[in-house]
Design a protein around this motif. Structure first.
Motif, PDB file in Angstrom:
ATOM      1  N   MET A   1      14.247  74.047  96.533  1.00  0.00           N
ATOM      2  CA  MET A   1      13.495  73.315  95.480  1.00  0.00           C
ATOM      3  C   MET A   1      13.843  72.109  95.112  1.00  0.00           C
ATOM      4  O   MET A   1      15.292  72.351  94.534  1.00  0.00           O
ATOM      5  CB  MET A   1      12.905  74.217  94.465  1.00  0.00           C
ATOM      6  CG  MET A   1      12.096  73.639  93.425  1.00  0.00           C
ATOM      7  SD  MET A   1      11.377  74.709  92.195  1.00  0.00           S
ATOM      8  CE  MET A   1      10.567  76.040  92.901  1.00  0.00           C
ATOM      9  N   SER A   2      13.560  70.940  95.072  1.00  0.00           N
ATOM     10  CA  SER A   2      14.244  69.999  94.788  1.00  0.00           C
ATOM     11  C   SER A   2      13.776  69.239  93.360  1.00  0.00           C
ATOM     12  O   SER A   2      12.998  70.197  92.753  1.00  0.00           O
ATOM     13  CB  SER A   2      13.840  68.488  96.077  1.00  0.00           C
ATOM     14  OG  SER A   2      12.488  68.333  95.512  1.00  0.00           O
ATOM     15  N   ALA A   3      14.521  68.481  92.742  1.00  0.00           N
ATOM     16  CA  ALA A   3      14.301  67.859  91.369  1.00  0.00           C
ATOM     17  C   ALA A   3      12.904  67.380  91.407  1.00  0.00           C
ATOM     18  O   ALA A   3      12.345  67.543  90.490  1.00  0.00           O
ATOM     19  CB  ALA A   3      15.549  67.038  91.054  1.00  0.00           C
ATOM     20  N   ARG A   4      12.767  66.750  92.515  1.00  0.00           N
ATOM     21  CA  ARG A   4      11.140  66.182  92.807  1.00  0.00           C
ATOM     22  C   ARG A   4      10.154  66.831  92.444  1.00  0.00           C
ATOM     23  O   ARG A   4       9.295  66.967  91.811  1.00  0.00           O
ATOM     24  CB  ARG A   4      11.261  65.160  93.793  1.00  0.00           C
ATOM     25  CG  ARG A   4       9.635  64.464  93.968  1.00  0.00           C
ATOM     26  CD  ARG A   4       9.543  63.589  95.147  1.00  0.00           C
ATOM     27  NE  ARG A   4       9.953  64.229  96.322  1.00  0.00           N
ATOM     28  CZ  ARG A   4       9.084  64.794  97.169  1.00  0.00           C
ATOM     29  NH1 ARG A   4       7.587  64.562  96.813  1.00  0.00           N
ATOM     30  NH2 ARG A   4       9.164  65.289  98.192  1.00  0.00           N
ATOM     31  N   ALA A   5      10.167  68.394  93.073  1.00  0.00           N
ATOM     32  CA  ALA A   5       9.280  69.245  93.116  1.00  0.00           C
ATOM     33  C   ALA A   5       9.276  69.832  91.745  1.00  0.00           C
ATOM     34  O   ALA A   5       8.359  70.342  91.135  1.00  0.00           O
ATOM     35  CB  ALA A   5       9.815  70.473  94.089  1.00  0.00           C
ATOM     36  N   ILE A   6      10.352  69.958  91.043  1.00  0.00           N
ATOM     37  CA  ILE A   6      10.341  70.533  89.615  1.00  0.00           C
ATOM     38  C   ILE A   6       9.778  69.608  88.762  1.00  0.00           C
ATOM     39  O   ILE A   6       9.053  69.827  87.812  1.00  0.00           O
ATOM     40  CB  ILE A   6      11.986  70.788  89.126  1.00  0.00           C
ATOM     41  CG1 ILE A   6      12.479  72.182  90.009  1.00  0.00           C
ATOM     42  CG2 ILE A   6      11.977  71.157  87.674  1.00  0.00           C
ATOM     43  CD1 ILE A   6      13.876  72.199  89.887  1.00  0.00           C
ATOM     44  N   VAL A   7       9.928  68.321  88.662  1.00  0.00           N
ATOM     45  CA  VAL A   7       9.184  67.490  87.953  1.00  0.00           C
ATOM     46  C   VAL A   7       7.877  67.335  88.112  1.00  0.00           C
ATOM     47  O   VAL A   7       7.071  67.194  87.294  1.00  0.00           O
ATOM     48  CB  VAL A   7       9.941  66.063  88.131  1.00  0.00           C
ATOM     49  CG1 VAL A   7       9.160  64.981  87.628  1.00  0.00           C
ATOM     50  CG2 VAL A   7      11.302  65.794  87.401  1.00  0.00           C
ATOM     51  N   LEU A   8       7.403  67.538  89.618  1.00  0.00           N
ATOM     52  CA  LEU A   8       5.998  67.490  89.872  1.00  0.00           C
ATOM     53  C   LEU A   8       5.293  68.713  89.211  1.00  0.00           C
ATOM     54  O   LEU A   8       4.060  68.576  88.917  1.00  0.00           O
ATOM     55  CB  LEU A   8       5.708  67.410  91.466  1.00  0.00           C
ATOM     56  CG  LEU A   8       6.039  65.893  91.996  1.00  0.00           C
ATOM     57  CD1 LEU A   8       5.921  65.991  93.464  1.00  0.00           C
ATOM     58  CD2 LEU A   8       4.722  64.985  91.541  1.00  0.00           C
ATOM     59  N   GLY A   9       6.098  69.689  89.540  1.00  0.00           N
ATOM     60  CA  GLY A   9       5.485  70.797  88.983  1.00  0.00           C
ATOM     61  C   GLY A   9       5.071  71.007  87.384  1.00  0.00           C
ATOM     62  O   GLY A   9       4.380  71.403  86.719  1.00  0.00           O
ATOM     63  N   LEU A  10       6.392  70.254  86.728  1.00  0.00           N
ATOM     64  CA  LEU A  10       6.110  70.052  85.230  1.00  0.00           C
ATOM     65  C   LEU A  10       5.007  69.196  84.889  1.00  0.00           C
ATOM     66  O   LEU A  10       4.100  69.641  83.948  1.00  0.00           O
ATOM     67  CB  LEU A  10       7.556  69.712  84.672  1.00  0.00           C
ATOM     68  CG  LEU A  10       7.523  69.651  83.195  1.00  0.00           C
ATOM     69  CD1 LEU A  10       7.429  70.895  82.473  1.00  0.00           C
ATOM     70  CD2 LEU A  10       8.791  68.863  82.809  1.00  0.00           C
ATOM     71  N   GLY A  11       4.907  68.066  85.312  1.00  0.00           N
ATOM     72  CA  GLY A  11       3.818  67.221  85.189  1.00  0.00           C
ATOM     73  C   GLY A  11       2.499  67.801  85.537  1.00  0.00           C
ATOM     74  O   GLY A  11       1.573  67.551  84.807  1.00  0.00           O
ATOM     75  N   THR A  12       2.392  68.624  86.542  1.00  0.00           N
ATOM     76  CA  THR A  12       1.133  69.201  86.781  1.00  0.00           C
ATOM     77  C   THR A  12       0.808  70.083  85.877  1.00  0.00           C
ATOM     78  O   THR A  12      -0.409  70.383  85.665  1.00  0.00           O
ATOM     79  CB  THR A  12       1.079  69.910  88.424  1.00  0.00           C
ATOM     80  OG1 THR A  12       1.573  68.763  89.228  1.00  0.00           O
ATOM     81  CG2 THR A  12      -0.127  70.630  88.723  1.00  0.00           C
ATOM     82  N   ALA A  13       1.796  71.013  85.685  1.00  0.00           N
ATOM     83  CA  ALA A  13       1.373  71.929  84.227  1.00  0.00           C
ATOM     84  C   ALA A  13       0.970  71.271  83.145  1.00  0.00           C
ATOM     85  O   ALA A  13      -0.012  71.858  82.594  1.00  0.00           O
ATOM     86  CB  ALA A  13       2.771  72.875  84.283  1.00  0.00           C
ATOM     87  N   ILE A  14       1.772  70.358  82.908  1.00  0.00           N
ATOM     88  CA  ILE A  14       1.190  69.589  81.245  1.00  0.00           C
ATOM     89  C   ILE A  14      -0.225  68.963  81.783  1.00  0.00           C
ATOM     90  O   ILE A  14      -1.019  69.220  80.732  1.00  0.00           O
ATOM     91  CB  ILE A  14       2.207  68.424  81.056  1.00  0.00           C
ATOM     92  CG1 ILE A  14       3.558  68.982  80.948  1.00  0.00           C
ATOM     93  CG2 ILE A  14       1.540  67.338  80.386  1.00  0.00           C
ATOM     94  CD1 ILE A  14       4.426  67.714  80.770  1.00  0.00           C
ATOM     95  N   THR A  15      -0.608  68.446  82.898  1.00  0.00           N
ATOM     96  CA  THR A  15      -2.018  67.686  82.974  1.00  0.00           C
ATOM     97  C   THR A  15      -3.017  69.153  83.018  1.00  0.00           C
ATOM     98  O   THR A  15      -3.988  68.846  82.401  1.00  0.00           O
ATOM     99  CB  THR A  15      -1.851  67.114  84.328  1.00  0.00           C
ATOM    100  OG1 THR A  15      -0.900  66.129  84.378  1.00  0.00           O
ATOM    101  CG2 THR A  15      -3.453  66.274  84.544  1.00  0.00           C
ATOM    102  N   THR A  16      -2.462  69.893  83.741  1.00  0.00           N
ATOM    103  CA  THR A  16      -3.673  71.123  83.956  1.00  0.00           C
ATOM    104  C   THR A  16      -3.750  71.859  82.507  1.00  0.00           C
ATOM    105  O   THR A  16      -4.898  72.061  82.054  1.00  0.00           O
ATOM    106  CB  THR A  16      -3.012  72.228  85.066  1.00  0.00           C
ATOM    107  OG1 THR A  16      -2.865  71.381  86.201  1.00  0.00           O
ATOM    108  CG2 THR A  16      -4.174  73.243  85.023  1.00  0.00           C
ATOM    109  N   PHE A  17      -2.815  71.746  81.669  1.00  0.00           N
ATOM    110  CA  PHE A  17      -2.856  72.333  80.483  1.00  0.00           C
ATOM    111  C   PHE A  17      -3.802  71.577  79.568  1.00  0.00           C
ATOM    112  O   PHE A  17      -4.786  71.994  78.862  1.00  0.00           O
ATOM    113  CB  PHE A  17      -1.341  72.555  79.648  1.00  0.00           C
ATOM    114  CG  PHE A  17      -1.509  72.617  78.453  1.00  0.00           C
ATOM    115  CD1 PHE A  17      -1.659  74.180  77.723  1.00  0.00           C
ATOM    116  CD2 PHE A  17      -1.381  71.811  77.250  1.00  0.00           C
ATOM    117  CE1 PHE A  17      -1.790  74.277  76.490  1.00  0.00           C
ATOM    118  CE2 PHE A  17      -1.407  72.134  75.767  1.00  0.00           C
ATOM    119  CZ  PHE A  17      -1.549  73.413  75.428  1.00  0.00           C
ATOM    120  N   LEU A  18      -3.564  70.330  79.512  1.00  0.00           N
ATOM    121  CA  LEU A  18      -4.531  69.408  78.913  1.00  0.00           C
ATOM    122  C   LEU A  18      -5.938  69.318  79.068  1.00  0.00           C
ATOM    123  O   LEU A  18      -7.007  69.471  78.451  1.00  0.00           O
ATOM    124  CB  LEU A  18      -4.001  68.114  78.810  1.00  0.00           C
ATOM    125  CG  LEU A  18      -2.694  67.536  78.219  1.00  0.00           C
ATOM    126  CD1 LEU A  18      -2.236  66.248  78.759  1.00  0.00           C
ATOM    127  CD2 LEU A  18      -2.744  67.907  76.712  1.00  0.00           C
TER     128      LEU A  18
END
Length: 130
Positions: A1-18
């Motif tokens: 798992m790359s750093a890009r995948a982690i940042v994308l996962g975090l951003g997706t989690a935030i957007t989906t939460f909202l």
């Protein structure tokens, strides 16, 4: 798992939460009962965790336009949170400039811009590799 995948996962989690939280609150009748907000936050949290986890695992495997769309989706949540942070810490004039429609619009513009940049980079990589 790359750093890009982690940042994308975090951003997706935030957007989906909202999005999931706001949709749940609106569908259940916002303001009619005090527990609706709590239910909306819980639904958004669970949906965000699931979406972020799945994205973190599979983000590196997405080709072309799907990757661009994922970057844009994740960027929306991060931009929205960053602007909310500016308003929260009372940056001078942030409350006056970033009314809610401007807040959402600026987040959308940032997300679309990042999606287009990623699409262009992928297109450039594909044409130079050929």
């Amino acid at each position: 798992m790359s750093a890009r995948a982690i940042v994308l996962g975090l951003g997706t989690a935030i957007t989906t939460f909202l999005l999931a939280g706001a949709a749940t609150i609106e569908l259940l009748g916002a303001g009619e009962a005090p527990g609706i907000g709590i239910i909306g936050v819980f639904v958004g949290f669970v949906a965000g965790l699931l979406a972020g986890g799945i994205t973190g695992v599979y983000a590196d495997r997405l080709p072309g336009i799907a990757a661009s769309a994922l970057h844009a989706y994740a960027a929306f949540g991060i931009a929205f949170l960053a602007i909310a942070g500016l308003r929260y810490v009372n940056v001078p004039s942030a409350d006056a400039v970033f009314t809610f429609p401007v807040h959402v619009g600026a987040s959308l513009v940032i997300a679309i811009g990042i999606g287009l940049v990623v699409a262009r980079e992928r297109l450039t990589e594909r044409t130079t590799a050929a």
